[in-house]
Design an enzyme around this catalytic site. Structure first.
Site, short mmCIF file in Angstrom:
data_model
loop_
_atom_site.label_atom_id
_atom_site.label_comp_id
_atom_site.label_asym_id
_atom_site.label_seq_id
_atom_site.Cartn_x
_atom_site.Cartn_y
_atom_site.Cartn_z
N SER A 51 0.87 -1.17 0.00
CA SER A 51 0.00 0.00 0.00
C SER A 51 0.91 1.23 0.00
O SER A 51 1.46 1.60 1.03
CB SER A 51 -0.89 -0.01 1.25
OG SER A 51 -1.60 1.20 1.35
N HIS A 168 -3.20 -6.02 2.78
CA HIS A 168 -2.27 -6.92 3.46
C HIS A 168 -2.87 -8.30 3.70
O HIS A 168 -2.20 -9.19 4.23
CB HIS A 168 -1.83 -6.32 4.80
CG HIS A 168 -0.96 -5.12 4.63
ND1 HIS A 168 -0.53 -4.36 5.70
CD2 HIS A 168 -0.43 -4.54 3.53
CE1 HIS A 168 0.21 -3.36 5.25
NE2 HIS A 168 0.29 -3.46 3.95
N GLN A 176 -6.90 -1.61 6.98
CA GLN A 176 -5.70 -2.41 6.72
C GLN A 176 -5.05 -3.03 7.95
O GLN A 176 -4.56 -4.15 7.88
CB GLN A 176 -4.68 -1.54 5.98
CG GLN A 176 -3.49 -2.32 5.44
CD GLN A 176 -2.76 -1.51 4.40
OE1 GLN A 176 -3.09 -1.55 3.22
NE2 GLN A 176 -1.75 -0.76 4.81
N GLU A 177 -5.00 -2.31 9.05
CA GLU A 177 -4.29 -2.83 10.22
C GLU A 177 -5.02 -2.49 11.51
O GLU A 177 -5.46 -1.36 11.71
CB GLU A 177 -2.87 -2.25 10.29
CG GLU A 177 -1.99 -2.60 9.11
CD GLU A 177 -0.64 -1.91 9.19
OE1 GLU A 177 -0.18 -1.63 10.32
OE2 GLU A 177 -0.05 -1.63 8.14
N GLU A 218 2.04 -8.84 7.26
CA GLU A 218 2.79 -8.36 8.43
C GLU A 218 2.62 -9.24 9.65
O GLU A 218 2.92 -8.83 10.77
CB GLU A 218 2.39 -6.90 8.72
CG GLU A 218 2.76 -5.99 7.57
CD GLU A 218 2.38 -4.55 7.78
OE1 GLU A 218 1.78 -4.24 8.84
OE2 GLU A 218 2.67 -3.72 6.91
N ASP A 255 -4.77 1.48 11.35
CA ASP A 255 -4.27 2.03 10.10
C ASP A 255 -5.33 1.74 9.05
O ASP A 255 -5.49 0.61 8.59
CB ASP A 255 -2.94 1.39 9.69
CG ASP A 255 -2.47 1.86 8.31
OD1 ASP A 255 -3.09 2.79 7.75
OD2 ASP A 255 -1.49 1.29 7.79
N GLU A 298 -4.20 6.02 11.83
CA GLU A 298 -3.30 6.34 10.72
C GLU A 298 -4.06 6.38 9.40
O GLU A 298 -4.90 5.52 9.14
CB GLU A 298 -2.18 5.30 10.68
CG GLU A 298 -1.20 5.45 9.53
CD GLU A 298 -0.25 4.28 9.44
OE1 GLU A 298 0.23 4.00 8.33
OE2 GLU A 298 0.01 3.63 10.48
N ASP A 325 0.57 9.05 6.86
CA ASP A 325 1.53 8.16 6.19
C ASP A 325 1.55 8.50 4.70
O ASP A 325 2.43 9.21 4.23
CB ASP A 325 1.15 6.70 6.42
CG ASP A 325 2.04 5.72 5.66
OD1 ASP A 325 3.14 6.12 5.23
OD2 ASP A 325 1.65 4.55 5.49
N LYS A 350 8.98 6.28 7.20
CA LYS A 350 9.43 5.12 6.41
C LYS A 350 10.61 5.55 5.55
O LYS A 350 10.47 6.40 4.68
CB LYS A 350 8.29 4.60 5.53
CG LYS A 350 7.11 4.01 6.29
CD LYS A 350 5.99 3.61 5.35
CE LYS A 350 4.85 2.92 6.08
NZ LYS A 350 3.70 2.64 5.19
N HIS A 378 8.10 -0.05 9.57
CA HIS A 378 8.52 -1.03 8.57
C HIS A 378 7.69 -0.83 7.30
O HIS A 378 6.89 0.09 7.19
CB HIS A 378 8.30 -2.44 9.10
CG HIS A 378 6.86 -2.75 9.39
ND1 HIS A 378 6.40 -4.01 9.66
CD2 HIS A 378 5.74 -1.96 9.45
CE1 HIS A 378 5.09 -3.99 9.88
NE2 HIS A 378 4.67 -2.76 9.75
N ARG A 379 7.85 -1.75 6.33
CA ARG A 379 6.96 -1.85 5.18
C ARG A 379 6.39 -3.27 5.14
O ARG A 379 6.90 -4.17 5.80
CB ARG A 379 7.69 -1.58 3.85
CG ARG A 379 8.30 -0.20 3.70
CD ARG A 379 7.33 0.94 3.96
NE ARG A 379 6.17 1.01 3.10
CZ ARG A 379 6.01 1.86 2.10
NH1 ARG A 379 6.98 2.73 1.82
NH2 ARG A 379 4.89 1.90 1.41
N SER A 380 5.36 -3.47 4.34
CA SER A 380 4.76 -4.81 4.28
C SER A 380 5.70 -5.82 3.63
O SER A 380 5.68 -7.01 3.95
CB SER A 380 3.43 -4.76 3.51
OG SER A 380 3.60 -4.17 2.25
N LYS A 401 6.40 0.81 14.62
CA LYS A 401 5.38 -0.01 13.98
C LYS A 401 6.12 -1.04 13.14
O LYS A 401 6.72 -0.70 12.12
CB LYS A 401 4.49 0.89 13.12
CG LYS A 401 3.37 0.16 12.39
CD LYS A 401 2.60 1.15 11.53
CE LYS A 401 1.63 0.41 10.63
NZ LYS A 401 0.94 1.31 9.70
#
Length: 440
Positions: A51, A168, A176-177, A218, A255, A298, A325, A350, A378-380, A401
């Site tokens: 994403s 994800h 998403q999260e 993740e 998120d 987020e 983000d 990031k 981090h990133r996915s 995160k």
């Protein structure tokens, strides 16, 4: 001031946590006056997002459909081995953050584009981070000590992603999260332990209800649920099942990745069969904030919906952390607009969104000066590289995160933070108390 000479730079194509190619770089330097070690090697691997924001620095891919479905990074590797290395090899570098700034300046000028599209942000970042590690080794200090310089280090509160949705996870929820934050913990190691207990409790809870316990990119579980609200209710049950209380022990973090939901000026929550306006989305979040112990949200709205973000900040900015983000993409120019307009109150950091370590540190510093909180992320698509663990401690941002306590690409970051906590000993400070104060 001690200097070190760049002897060699070498890049290769490796795999990330999704089985997609990424760039790994090694920088070798030589310190003629070093008493302990003359050769210093720094290595770094570059992450990648699923994403991604439209305003992120350019990730260079080969586009050759016969290799890795077009996702190869041989062009980025070649740019490092043939162009960047020729520019930097034999250069004397000051063993300090000033030396790092000089290398990053050369990389930016060598590329010459606004978004690093000529050489590729993945190529530039790989060299930038490997250089930082080589300089830390030349100075004979830990990476977090080198990056932090004179800043007093602190251990971050984990934003632990335990339930995945959106891009994800397939057929999960729209947002998403869904994360937990152990603000009530007394130390980082206690925070990790309690998060792991909630994570395992969620797994057994999902299993008992006949729900899927497979994991997303993740490491968070990806059950097929009827609504986004059901995800929150399950997490609250898992917190209680693990012997903790939502509120004093754990807070929730969302998120939404709302850019992915934004279609023709509206927000499409397909799982719930809803199409909402910007104002209706704000009402949606406001309702959740009233009902649940939510600490942070987020990307609640699209990266293009600036007016919506401003309204969101006015409505909830004094109640929760509102994190940009995709909106800010670790870019100081976009963050300046946010500061000028009073948009959001926090920024996700990031490294690969901007492409060099120096620019990342400048963005964090600017955020701090303007009372915006920073969350290192981090990133996915990740690797075993633990650079962000050291970075989060070095800048004392107080939050990190980096996924669930599952998959080695995520766990590696937590394990590195545990090592740092041990190395700091009695000087180890956990950031939970500072964040808890924001809730009062």
């Amino acid at each position: 001031m001690q200097k070190t000479k760049i002897e060699n730079i070498h890049a290769r194509e490796i795999l990330d946590s999704r089985g997609t190619p990424t760039v790994e770089v090694e920088v070798e330097t030589y310190c003629s006056k070093s008493l302990r070690s003359k050769c210093n090697i720094g290595r770094a691997a570059v992450p990648s997002g699923a994403s991604t924001g439209a305003f992120e620095a350019h990730e260079l891919r080969d586009g050759d459909k016969k290799r890795y479905l077009g996702k190869g990074v041989l062009r980025a590797v070649q740019n490092i081995n043939d162009i960047i290395s020729k520019k930097l090899i034999s250069k004397d570098v000051e063993v300090s953050l000033n030396g790092q700034k000089e290398i990053d300046r050369i990389l930016i000028e060598l590329d010459g584009t606004e978004n690093k599209s000529k050489l590729g942000a993945n190529a530039i970042l790989g060299v930038s981070l490997a250089m930082a590690r080589a300089l830390a080794n030349a100075k004979h200090v830990h990476l977090y000590q080198f990056l932090g310089d004179r800043i007093t280090p602190s251990l971050p509160v984990p934003m632990m992603n335990i339930l995945n949705g959106g891009k994800h996870a397939l057929d999960s929820v729209d947002l998403q999260e869904f994360m937990i934050m152990p603000l009530g913990a007394k130390s980082f190691s206690e925070a990790v332990r309690s998060c792991c207990e909630v994570y395992q409790s969620l797994k057994s809870l999902l299993y008992s209800k006949g729900l899927n316990t497979s994991v997303g990119d993740e490491g968070g579980f990806a059950p097929s649920l009827k609504s986004n609200k059901e995800a929150i209710e399950l997490i609250l049950q898992a917190i209680e099942k693990a012997g903790y209380k939502a509120g004093p022990d754990f807070y929730l973090t969302i998120d939404a990745a709302s850019t992915e939901l934004y279609k023709d000026g509206k927000y499409v929550l397909a799982k719930e069969g809803k199409i909402l306006t910007s104002d209706q989305m704000i009402d949606f979040y406001s309702d959740w904030v009233r009902q649940y112990p939510i600490f942070s949200i987020e990307d609640p709205l699209s990266e293009e919906d600036w007016s919506g973000w401003n309204n969101m900040t006015k409505a909830l900015g004094l109640k929760v952390q509102i994190v940009g983000d995709d909106l800010f993409v670790t870019n100081i120019k976009r963050l300046k607009r946010g500061v000028d307009e009073g948009t959001a109150n926090s920024i996700l950091i990031k490294l690969n969104q901007i492409g060099t370590l120096t620019e990342t540190l400048e963005t964090i510093e600017f955020a701090s000066k303007n009372k915006y909180k920073s969350i290192v992320s981090h990133r996915s698509g990740e690797t075993e590289d633990t650079f962000i663990s050291d970075l989060s401690v070095a800048v004392s941002c107080g939050q990190i995160k980096t996924g669930a306590p599952a998959r080695t690409d995520r766990v590696a970051k937590y394990n590195q933070l545990l090592r740092i906590e041990e190395a700091l000993g009695s000087k180890a400070v956990y950031g939970g108390s500072n964040l808890t104060a924001c809730l009062k």
